[in-house]
Structures are given as C-alpha cells and as structure tokens.
Motif scaffolding. Structure first.
Motif, PDB file in Angstrom:
ATOM      1  N   LEU A   1       0.855  -1.180   0.000  1.00  0.00           N
ATOM      2  CA  LEU A   1       0.000   0.000   0.000  1.00  0.00           C
ATOM      3  C   LEU A   1       0.893   1.233   0.000  1.00  0.00           C
ATOM      4  O   LEU A   1       1.772   1.369   0.851  1.00  0.00           O
ATOM      5  N   LEU A   2       0.673   2.144  -0.957  1.00  0.00           N
ATOM      6  CA  LEU A   2       1.593   3.252  -1.157  1.00  0.00           C
ATOM      7  C   LEU A   2       0.869   4.560  -1.388  1.00  0.00           C
ATOM      8  O   LEU A   2      -0.268   4.576  -1.868  1.00  0.00           O
ATOM      9  N   HIS A   3       1.545   5.645  -1.086  1.00  0.00           N
ATOM     10  CA  HIS A   3       1.171   6.933  -1.650  1.00  0.00           C
ATOM     11  C   HIS A   3       1.613   6.902  -3.112  1.00  0.00           C
ATOM     12  O   HIS A   3       2.742   6.523  -3.427  1.00  0.00           O
ATOM     13  N   ARG A   4       0.719   7.283  -4.020  1.00  0.00           N
ATOM     14  CA  ARG A   4       1.052   7.237  -5.438  1.00  0.00           C
ATOM     15  C   ARG A   4       2.319   8.053  -5.734  1.00  0.00           C
ATOM     16  O   ARG A   4       3.135   7.664  -6.585  1.00  0.00           O
ATOM     17  N   ALA A   5       2.486   9.166  -5.038  1.00  0.00           N
ATOM     18  CA  ALA A   5       3.664   9.991  -5.275  1.00  0.00           C
ATOM     19  C   ALA A   5       4.950   9.262  -4.914  1.00  0.00           C
ATOM     20  O   ALA A   5       5.992   9.487  -5.539  1.00  0.00           O
ATOM     21  N   ASP A   6       4.914   8.389  -3.915  1.00  0.00           N
ATOM     22  CA  ASP A   6       6.115   7.634  -3.540  1.00  0.00           C
ATOM     23  C   ASP A   6       6.488   6.631  -4.626  1.00  0.00           C
ATOM     24  O   ASP A   6       7.666   6.455  -4.949  1.00  0.00           O
ATOM     25  N   LEU A   7       5.478   5.947  -5.179  1.00  0.00           N
ATOM     26  CA  LEU A   7       5.746   5.032  -6.294  1.00  0.00           C
ATOM     27  C   LEU A   7       6.289   5.806  -7.484  1.00  0.00           C
ATOM     28  O   LEU A   7       7.285   5.394  -8.109  1.00  0.00           O
ATOM     29  N   HIS A   8       5.667   6.912  -7.804  1.00  0.00           N
ATOM     30  CA  HIS A   8       6.107   7.720  -8.935  1.00  0.00           C
ATOM     31  C   HIS A   8       7.540   8.198  -8.733  1.00  0.00           C
ATOM     32  O   HIS A   8       8.357   8.181  -9.676  1.00  0.00           O
ATOM     33  N   ALA A   9       7.869   8.614  -7.517  1.00  0.00           N
ATOM     34  CA  ALA A   9       9.211   9.126  -7.250  1.00  0.00           C
ATOM     35  C   ALA A   9      10.277   8.055  -7.455  1.00  0.00           C
ATOM     36  O   ALA A   9      11.355   8.339  -7.999  1.00  0.00           O
ATOM     37  N   VAL A  10      10.005   6.835  -7.021  1.00  0.00           N
ATOM     38  CA  VAL A  10      10.979   5.751  -7.211  1.00  0.00           C
ATOM     39  C   VAL A  10      11.173   5.462  -8.690  1.00  0.00           C
ATOM     40  O   VAL A  10      12.307   5.307  -9.176  1.00  0.00           O
TER      41      VAL A  10
END
Length: 393
Positions: free
Chosen positions: A101-110
């Motif tokens: 489960l993630l913040h979408r921005a964290d996935l995008h940043a990686v």
C-alpha cells in the motif's frame, strides 16, 4: 532501437524503464514542467510488485510502503466483518511477491529516480503523432518533429493519442464519484481501524488503508452520482462527505469528519478497444484501458503492460517493431479488458441496497472466505503473469 514514450505517469515511467532494460534508447516526453506530488493511495498486488522486482525497484518501493496483513470487508451500518482475507507474508509465499500500500507519489518518485535525467523532456506537449514505413513521429507544441522506431502513448485517461489513432471518443462517466483525503495517523489513532478495509453499503462504499509506512491513512469514499467532473484537484464542499454517509458506522463518520482537505472527483473510464496499436504506434496504461478503481488494478495493469512491452521488444530490430507490438497487444488485451469489466462489476456488488441481494452477496463472500485464504481476484496474481507468459513461444 529508439523509442519515444509520451506521458510520465506510472505507466510511462515503467515503460521507459522496461524498454531501457530491453536495451533500447528511450526519450520520455512529458507536458508538465516538473514532477509534483499528485494523487493519494495506490494498492499494488503481486502482479505489479513482481514487475517492480524485475526492474530492480521493489526494495525501494517496499521501504516507502505499508505492508498489510489482511483485508477486511465490512457492513456499512455496524462495521461487522463480513469476511477477511490474508495478505502479508502469506501472499508473498503463495504468489512470489508482496502486496503493498503506497502513496502514489512515492511510487512515482521511485520510478522517476530510476530514469536518467537526460532521457526526459519535461514541459513538452505533444500535439500529434504519425508514422511512415520506417519510423514513428511525435509533433510538439513548439513545432518539433521527433522521430523514433516506435512511439508508446501512455498519456492517461484523457489520451489525445488514442483519438489520433482510433478516432474521437470521450472518457465515460461511471455513475460514481469519490471523496479522497489523507489523514495523519495520529488523528485517527483512537478509532481502532483495520489496516485495509472496504465498507459496503447502499449506493456507497468506503475504503481506507495506511500508506507511507503507516504514517498516513488514505481514505476513499465512493458514492453514486448523476455527474461529476474528472478532476484530481476539485475540492468538496465543507462537510459534504459526512452528509453523504449519514447513518454509517461512527468510525467511518469520524474519519470523514476529521479529514482536512477533501477532494471530490468523478470516476471515469474508457470503452474497451479491439486493439491498441497501429504500425509503430501503441497505447499503454490508462490510455488503452482506463478502469474504475474498485479492484485496485489500474496501476498494476499499467505496470504489467510495461513489462510485456519490454519483453516482446527485447532483441527486436526496427523492422520487427509492428509485429512485436501485435504480440504485446495479444498478450495484454484480454487480461486488461477483463480487469475493466471485473472492476465495474465489483462496484455494483459493493453498492447493493439493503435486502435479499445484499444478504446473498454477504453470504457468498463469507462462504468463499471460509474456504479460501485469498481474495477471488488473486487468480490474477499468480506466478504465471502476462509478463511471464510473454516469454513463451
């Protein structure tokens, strides 16, 4: 071989990385001038996290995620569990990859950090695509004409490329709207909320789960609606979300009432296509198969698209691109279309009115959970994913 990817969302970034992993030169074109923190929560089932592992990014993503041990399905009025299913270590052992489960921005940043800066052109709006026998081209708002051996349009639910390829169509309103917000964990610590839950009720459902290592609670409150704009920035009227859920379990109402900035947007989809590609041009992600979020598979399907695209183009020469794109679409079209259909069906099930149909749904769910450790949709998480199948002859 040279590729141009249009759109630097999750699908476009993953496609760029997958094509680079396949040995190709990629230019990623994005219309926004900078990457910003957009969106809220995203769930990644093992079909998605397996792709992240292949890209070498799973550890970085997992370090920013919450790791749920169960998912609960609950009744709207009293919050009683209808059923629950295992996630956590059991899922990783069974399916070979975790549920995150993630913040979408964290996935995008990686994903964005893994793309070399020299491969990205920000503040570049594409106003047309075309092709000839040997190359594909994008035309920018500045009048440039950029050429490559293929163009991948990952330009989202409002895809212009989709219309250029297949004719005018519009995003379709699903008949539902969603209230979204993120709450600091300390603001809801007294509510004893499960780590991931779906509360089902007449014409509505409510989803909450932890993101950013449990520091934030992501809430999504979905209602039947006559119309609503497709916007990630439109704000709800003060208290609107609480009024929409009047009479629900006090814990749901407490979360809704404590939310600070609440966004309201209309949930839209796109009609299923019979094909996504023409010659050296193809769609990927939401531009090809935007779906309602009720099975939490939108981002996952885009990631698997990217994995399969890279796989079919590994070792391909420029002359082989059209045939490789045909194989990409054959291997993805049915699965993505089924995900679209299944997500829409799940929304109908969640919103059944009180009465015989809802009681029958609850009984079916409880009976299934009594016999199975994992959710019905886990059939799509198995070790033999579309990406793995793409390696078969």
């Amino acid at each position: 071989m040279r590729a141009i990817v249009v759109g630097a969302g999750i699908g476009g970034l993953a496609a760029t990385l997958s094509l680079r992993r396949a040995g190709h030169e990629v230019t990623l074109v994005e219309q926004t001038p900078r990457f910003t923190e957009v969106g809220a929560g995203v769930q990644l089932a093992p079909n998605a996290t397996r792709v992240l592992r292949e890209l070498g990014l799973l550890d970085a993503v997992a370090a920013r995620a919450a790791h749920p041990s169960r998912i609960h399905f609950r009744g709207w009025a009293d919050g009683a569990d209808i059923c629950s299913y295992l996630l956590g270590p059991a899922v990783e052992e069974e399916f070979g990859a975790p549920y995150l489960l993630l913040h979408r921005a964290d996935l995008h940043a990686v994903l964005a950090a893994a793309v070399p800066a020299g491969s990205v052109r920000l503040d570049t709006r594409v106003v047309g695509v075309d092709q000839d026998d040997d190359s594909a081209y994008v035309t920018t708002a500045r009048g440039e004409r950029l050429g490559a051996d293929l163009v991948v349009a990952a330009d989202g639910i409002r895809s212009a490329a989709r219309q250029w390829l297949f004719g005018a169509d519009r995003a379709l309103f699903s008949g539902t709207a969603a209230y979204r917000a993120l709450l600091p964990a300390g603001e809801v610590a007294d509510l004893d909320l499960p780590e991931l839950a779906v509360w089902m009720g007449p014409g509505r459902h409510f989803v909450h789960y932890w993101v950013r290592r449990g520091e934030l609670l992501n809430m999504v409150a979905v209602v039947t609606a006559a119309a609503a704009p497709e916007s990630w920035t439109a704000r709800a009227e003060p208290g609107e979300q609480v009024r929409e859920f009047a009479g629900w379990d006090p814990r749901v109402l407490s979360v809704l009432a404590r939310a600070g900035q609440v966004l309201r947007y209309g949930i839209h989809t796109r009609a299923a296509l019979a094909r996504w590609n023409v010659g050296r041009l193809t769609l990927l992600g939401d531009s090809a198969h935007a779906m309602v979020p009720f099975l939490a598979q939108g981002a996952a399907q885009a990631l698997v698209d990217a994995a399969v695209l890279g796989d079919v183009l590994t070792g391909a020469t420029p002359a082989e691109v059209p045939g490789a794109l045909d194989r990409y679409v054959r291997r993805r079209l049915a699965t993505a279309t089924n995900a679209q259909t299944g997500a829409a069906r799940a929304g109908g099930e969640f919103h059944l009115p009180d009465g015989p149909e809802a009681r029958a749904r609850d009984a079916r769910m409880a009976a299934h959970a009594a016999e199975h450790r994992f959710m019905p949709q886990s059939a799509g998480w198995t070790a033999t994913t579309d990406a793995d199948d793409a390696r078969a002859p």
